[in-house]
Design a protein around this motif. Structure first.
Motif, PDB file in Angstrom:
ATOM      1  N   UNK A 146       0.566  -1.199  -0.034  1.00  0.00           N
ATOM      2  CA  UNK A 146       0.166   0.100   0.107  1.00  0.00           C
ATOM      3  C   UNK A 146       0.909   1.284   0.115  1.00  0.00           C
ATOM      4  N   UNK A 147       2.091   1.105   0.725  1.00  0.00           N
ATOM      5  CA  UNK A 147       2.958   2.461   0.820  1.00  0.00           C
ATOM      6  C   UNK A 147       3.706   2.634  -0.481  1.00  0.00           C
ATOM      7  N   UNK A 148       3.725   1.196  -1.113  1.00  0.00           N
ATOM      8  CA  UNK A 148       4.425   1.579  -2.679  1.00  0.00           C
ATOM      9  C   UNK A 148       3.634   2.171  -3.647  1.00  0.00           C
ATOM     10  N   UNK A 149       2.312   1.711  -3.384  1.00  0.00           N
ATOM     11  CA  UNK A 149       1.407   2.090  -4.526  1.00  0.00           C
ATOM     12  C   UNK A 149       1.101   3.582  -4.315  1.00  0.00           C
ATOM     13  N   UNK A 150       1.038   4.156  -2.781  1.00  0.00           N
ATOM     14  CA  UNK A 150       0.885   5.438  -2.946  1.00  0.00           C
ATOM     15  C   UNK A 150       2.024   6.435  -3.190  1.00  0.00           C
ATOM     16  N   UNK A 151       3.225   5.815  -2.976  1.00  0.00           N
ATOM     17  CA  UNK A 151       4.321   6.467  -3.432  1.00  0.00           C
ATOM     18  C   UNK A 151       4.276   6.667  -5.233  1.00  0.00           C
ATOM     19  N   UNK A 152       4.054   5.718  -5.981  1.00  0.00           N
ATOM     20  CA  UNK A 152       3.776   5.643  -7.274  1.00  0.00           C
ATOM     21  C   UNK A 152       2.724   6.593  -7.803  1.00  0.00           C
ATOM     22  N   UNK A 153       1.494   6.579  -6.904  1.00  0.00           N
ATOM     23  CA  UNK A 153       0.514   7.817  -7.202  1.00  0.00           C
ATOM     24  C   UNK A 153       1.338   9.180  -7.309  1.00  0.00           C
ATOM     25  N   UNK A 154       1.950   9.362  -5.928  1.00  0.00           N
ATOM     26  CA  UNK A 154       2.448  10.699  -5.933  1.00  0.00           C
ATOM     27  C   UNK A 154       3.529  11.012  -7.100  1.00  0.00           C
ATOM     28  N   UNK A 155       4.063  10.046  -7.592  1.00  0.00           N
ATOM     29  CA  UNK A 155       5.205  10.380  -8.849  1.00  0.00           C
ATOM     30  C   UNK A 155       4.514  10.602 -10.010  1.00  0.00           C
ATOM     31  N   UNK A 206       8.029   1.356 -12.795  1.00  0.00           N
ATOM     32  CA  UNK A 206       7.207   0.368 -12.621  1.00  0.00           C
ATOM     33  C   UNK A 206       5.761   0.783 -12.459  1.00  0.00           C
ATOM     34  N   UNK A 207       4.750   0.538 -13.205  1.00  0.00           N
ATOM     35  CA  UNK A 207       3.549   0.752 -12.915  1.00  0.00           C
ATOM     36  C   UNK A 207       2.845   0.193 -11.803  1.00  0.00           C
ATOM     37  N   UNK A 208       3.255  -0.797 -11.106  1.00  0.00           N
ATOM     38  CA  UNK A 208       3.118  -1.344 -10.031  1.00  0.00           C
ATOM     39  C   UNK A 208       3.758  -1.966  -9.144  1.00  0.00           C
ATOM     40  N   UNK A 209       3.897  -1.983  -7.863  1.00  0.00           N
ATOM     41  CA  UNK A 209       5.087  -2.306  -7.076  1.00  0.00           C
ATOM     42  C   UNK A 209       5.741  -3.802  -7.340  1.00  0.00           C
ATOM     43  N   UNK A 210       6.779  -3.894  -7.376  1.00  0.00           N
ATOM     44  CA  UNK A 210       7.429  -5.149  -7.522  1.00  0.00           C
ATOM     45  C   UNK A 210       8.106  -5.924  -6.258  1.00  0.00           C
ATOM     46  N   UNK A 211       7.476  -7.239  -5.980  1.00  0.00           N
ATOM     47  CA  UNK A 211       7.679  -7.805  -4.726  1.00  0.00           C
ATOM     48  C   UNK A 211       8.932  -8.813  -4.943  1.00  0.00           C
ATOM     49  N   UNK A 212       9.896  -8.392  -3.809  1.00  0.00           N
ATOM     50  CA  UNK A 212      10.889  -9.613  -3.692  1.00  0.00           C
ATOM     51  C   UNK A 212      10.970  -9.996  -2.426  1.00  0.00           C
TER      52      UNK A 212
END
Length: 264
Positions: A146-155, A206-212
């Protein structure tokens, strides 16, 4: 975060493997209150303290032996005072035991199957063959999606600066450099990260977060270039190390899959 994605445990065990002294006969060099100090024990101490340089002058070898005697005297005194019952010390000793056994297992994996010239050539072609590319990328590593998605939105929607967000939120060492990972080959990174990088256009994220296994990544590809291949003779040691490390990691993954692990 460059080149740190492979299992740090496997790398650490592999590194320790190559400073282990070869097995020696159990020749007793000294006794301290009836407790023997063997040639094997001395050789291992020397190898550990000289980073594998076991061939030391006789005078220095005698100094190491005196150090082992001093350690033994102190250890016996600690045991007499009951210090071995301390939980913290027991935990330290147990961790040492586990590490020694793990190193022994890693050693068998590394020596049981010699690496053939064909395997080296195949690995070389995979890493340096024609058409291989190198990438320069930046990332932001956070703990949850969720945090990663929010940061993508801000960018994307607020034109927030990637480097500033990386410096503020990323929990990776590259945060101080705005998330810059420098140049790397796809094989330098774990598969999900590598696969994502190869799908992203230059200057895009990346359009969506990448999990490792390290968390959730927001990735930006900064540059792409063709990789100049070095002569195979110059990278044989690196290739051998990579093959052995993959062998260790594969075995570790299989053992973890088969193990019964419960968290309490």
């Amino acid at each position: 975060m460059k080149r740190v994605f492979p299992s740090t445990l496997a790398v650490a065990l592999l590194t320790l493997l190559f400073v282990m002294a070869p097995a020696q006969a159990q020749t007793v060099l000294a006794e301290v209150n009836g407790e023997p100090i063997t040639e094997l024990q001395l050789n291992q101490i020397i190898a550990q303290q000289t980073q594998g340089g076991g061939n030391v002058p006789p005078a220095q070898r005698e100094q190491f032996l005196e150090e082992v005697i001093n350690l033994t005297v102190l250890a016996q005194a600690a045991a007499e005072q009951g210090l071995g019952d301390d939980p913290a010390l027991q935990a330290q000793l147990e961790n040492t035991r586990r590490t020694a056994l793990a190193q022994a297992f890693v050693r068998t994996l590394s020596t049981s199957e010699p690496i053939s010239e064909a395997a080296l050539t195949e690995r070389y072609e995979a890493e340096y063959g024609d058409g291989q590319l190198e990438y320069r990328a930046s990332h932001i590593l956070v703990e949850d999606r969720s945090q990663a998605e929010e940061l993508i939105r801000q960018i994307q929607e607020e034109q927030a600066e990637f480097a500033e967000l990386a410096a503020e939120f990323s929990r990776d060492g590259s945060a101080a450099n705005g998330g810059d990972l420098g140049w790397f080959a796809p094989t330098d990174m774990v598969a999900p990260f590598s696969e994502a990088v190869q799908q992203i256009e230059v200057s895009e994220i990346s359009q969506s977060p990448v999990e490792t296994q390290f968390g959730w990544h927001i990735i930006r590809v900064d540059e792409v270039r063709e990789r100049e291949a070095p002569p195979i003779e110059e990278v044989q040691s690196e290739l051998r190390m990579a093959i052995v490390n993959e062998r260790i990691q594969r075995s570790l993954d299989e053992l973890r899959e088969a193990a019964s692990v419960s968290y309490e």
